[in-house]
Design an enzyme around this catalytic site. Structure first.
Site, PDB file in Angstrom:
ATOM      1  N   ALA A  53      20.580 -26.889  20.814  1.00  0.00           N
ATOM      2  CA  ALA A  53      20.238 -27.680  22.012  1.00  0.00           C
ATOM      3  C   ALA A  53      20.818 -29.103  21.955  1.00  0.00           C
ATOM      4  O   ALA A  53      21.089 -29.702  22.997  1.00  0.00           O
ATOM      5  CB  ALA A  53      18.723 -27.720  22.169  1.00  0.00           C
TER       6      ALA A  53
ATOM      7  N   HIS B 157      23.803 -29.946  20.764  1.00  0.00           N
ATOM      8  CA  HIS B 157      25.181 -29.851  21.273  1.00  0.00           C
ATOM      9  C   HIS B 157      25.169 -29.683  22.794  1.00  0.00           C
ATOM     10  O   HIS B 157      26.012 -30.246  23.493  1.00  0.00           O
ATOM     11  CB  HIS B 157      25.898 -28.634  20.664  1.00  0.00           C
ATOM     12  CG  HIS B 157      26.138 -28.744  19.188  1.00  0.00           C
ATOM     13  ND1 HIS B 157      25.480 -27.955  18.274  1.00  0.00           N
ATOM     14  CD2 HIS B 157      26.978 -29.529  18.478  1.00  0.00           C
ATOM     15  CE1 HIS B 157      25.902 -28.254  17.052  1.00  0.00           C
ATOM     16  NE2 HIS B 157      26.806 -29.205  17.141  1.00  0.00           N
TER      17      HIS B 157
ATOM     18  N   ASP C  44      24.738 -38.559  14.058  1.00  0.00           N
ATOM     19  CA  ASP C  44      25.715 -38.954  13.035  1.00  0.00           C
ATOM     20  C   ASP C  44      26.179 -40.372  13.374  1.00  0.00           C
ATOM     21  O   ASP C  44      27.310 -40.582  13.831  1.00  0.00           O
ATOM     22  CB  ASP C  44      26.885 -37.960  13.026  1.00  0.00           C
ATOM     23  CG  ASP C  44      26.421 -36.583  12.603  1.00  0.00           C
ATOM     24  OD1 ASP C  44      25.855 -36.460  11.510  1.00  0.00           O
ATOM     25  OD2 ASP C  44      26.592 -35.633  13.382  1.00  0.00           O
TER      26      ASP C  44
ATOM     27  N   VAL D 230      18.652 -35.241  19.872  1.00  0.00           N
ATOM     28  CA  VAL D 230      17.613 -34.352  20.402  1.00  0.00           C
ATOM     29  C   VAL D 230      16.721 -33.945  19.232  1.00  0.00           C
ATOM     30  O   VAL D 230      17.224 -33.661  18.136  1.00  0.00           O
ATOM     31  CB  VAL D 230      18.242 -33.106  21.074  1.00  0.00           C
ATOM     32  CG1 VAL D 230      17.165 -32.154  21.590  1.00  0.00           C
ATOM     33  CG2 VAL D 230      19.175 -33.530  22.202  1.00  0.00           C
TER      34      VAL D 230
ATOM     35  N   ARG E 133      22.354 -27.709  10.117  1.00  0.00           N
ATOM     36  CA  ARG E 133      21.869 -27.486   8.742  1.00  0.00           C
ATOM     37  C   ARG E 133      20.397 -27.083   8.693  1.00  0.00           C
ATOM     38  O   ARG E 133      19.930 -26.589   7.659  1.00  0.00           O
ATOM     39  CB  ARG E 133      22.029 -28.752   7.907  1.00  0.00           C
ATOM     40  CG  ARG E 133      23.460 -29.054   7.567  1.00  0.00           C
ATOM     41  CD  ARG E 133      23.579 -30.424   6.955  1.00  0.00           C
ATOM     42  NE  ARG E 133      24.965 -30.841   6.977  1.00  0.00           N
ATOM     43  CZ  ARG E 133      25.846 -30.574   6.019  1.00  0.00           C
ATOM     44  NH1 ARG E 133      25.476 -29.914   4.952  1.00  0.00           N
ATOM     45  NH2 ARG E 133      27.095 -30.954   6.126  1.00  0.00           N
TER      46      ARG E 133
HETATM   47  O1  PAF Z   1      30.049 -34.085  14.087  1.00  0.00           O
HETATM   48  C1  PAF Z   1      30.713 -33.055  13.864  1.00  0.00           C
HETATM   49  O2  PAF Z   1      30.290 -31.928  14.158  1.00  0.00           O
HETATM   50  C2  PAF Z   1      32.072 -33.186  13.187  1.00  0.00           C
HETATM   51  O3  PAF Z   1      32.080 -34.200  12.241  1.00  0.00           O
HETATM   52  C3  PAF Z   1      33.219 -33.355  14.197  1.00  0.00           C
HETATM   53  C4  PAF Z   1      33.104 -34.658  14.959  1.00  0.00           C
HETATM   54  C5  PAF Z   1      33.243 -32.189  15.161  1.00  0.00           C
HETATM   55  C6  PAF Z   1      34.565 -33.382  13.456  1.00  0.00           C
HETATM   56  O4  PAF Z   1      34.786 -32.206  12.758  1.00  0.00           O
END
Ligand code: PAF
Length: 268
Positions: free
Chosen positions: A26, A28, A142, A168, A179
């Site tokens: 969710a 993404h 991130d 989220v 993960r």
């Molecule tokens: O955040 C991520 O999933 C990865 O680090 C990315 C930005 C797709 C690069 O591989």
């Protein structure tokens, strides 16, 4: 992909890229919705799915990374993505040109995962060249990655606007992450301590950073299977540690929960 991208450019289409490593959840899909908002009805939303070997410092972690391409494609279709770009390999066997950064990557994830950010920057630069988007959407979870990529486009004059979308969370505050599926049984419950630490930091108000770091570490490590990699308070653009925790400071956290490494962050 690049030929198609050049056609879109010629037609004046707005292209928005959501780079991912798949195992879509969710979190993404919230990036995809953000991308659709930027692209509007007539623009193109591209989701790239590529588990980038260059950003894994640990080959076992790379092998264990969840790969769910068929399900990912179905999720994208259901959510109005125009194109899924899922290359099998993006590197020559003798690739020798890479992107790097020398200030923001020194600490935190950069210190615990040597080479990680060079791998991220290199693959994102390649994806930008292949897809030629005007905008790209990344997750705030991130946080260091988002700051490093903003520095990359600024310093290398890459004509892509970086959009950072909010994290989220599950009902107990755990940030969604690919993960999380590795958190078995009781570990899943213990993982909520990252959010508890964020709430405790927010409640603490104006405090000495060292004092609050010690308090958060104690709170987190009360859980039997959790250990802290770092707890730090930083200025949000330079990622420089601050001495006093005041409004607007960013809390960065990395912990191990039963062998699963989780990161989180929050603006205080
Ligand atoms: O955040 C991520 O999933 C990865 O680090 C990315 C930005 C797709 C690069 O591989």
């Amino acid at each position: 992909m690049q030929r198609q991208a050049i056609c879109w450019q010629r037609e004046g289409m707005r292209v928005v890229l959501v780079p991912t490593m798949g195992a879509l959840h969710a979190g993404h899909m919230s990036l995809v919705r953000r991308a659709r908002g930027i692209a509007s009805k007539n623009g193109i939303v591209v989701v790239s799915i590529y588990v980038n070997p260059l950003q894994f410092d640990d080959s076992a972690d790379f092998r264990k990374y969840p790969r769910t391409l068929a399900a990912d494609k179905r999720a994208c279709k259901g959510d109005g993505v125009d194109v899924v770009f899922a290359p099998t390999n993006l590197y020559e066997t003798d690739s020798s040109a890479f992107v790097d950064e020398s200030a923001l990557v020194k600490n935190f994830e950069g210190r615990y995962r040597p080479g990680h950010f060079s791998g991220v920057m290199t693959v994102v630069a390649k994806l930008f060249n292949l897809v030629q988007p005007s905008h790209a959407v990344f997750g705030e979870k991130d946080f260091q990655q988002a700051v490093v990529l903003q520095r990359m486009v600024r310093d290398l004059n890459i004509p892509v606007k970086i959009n950072v979308a909010p994290t989220v969370r599950e009902a107990d505050g755990l940030a969604l992450s690919s993960r999380n599926v590795r958190l078995k049984g009781n570990f899943r419950q213990q993982a909520a301590v990252l959010w508890q630490a964020i709430c405790a930091a927010r409640a603490a108000g104006n405090t000495k950073a060292d004092q609050l770091k010690r308090r958060l570490k104690r709170l987190i490590e009360k859980h039997p299977d959790v250990s802290v990699d770092y707890v730090e308070f930083v200025e949000a653009v330079s990622l420089q540690p601050v001495k006093r925790v005041t409004k607007g400071v960013r809390l960065l956290l990395a912990v191990n929960v039963g062998g699963v490494r989780l990161i989180d962050n929050a603006k205080l």
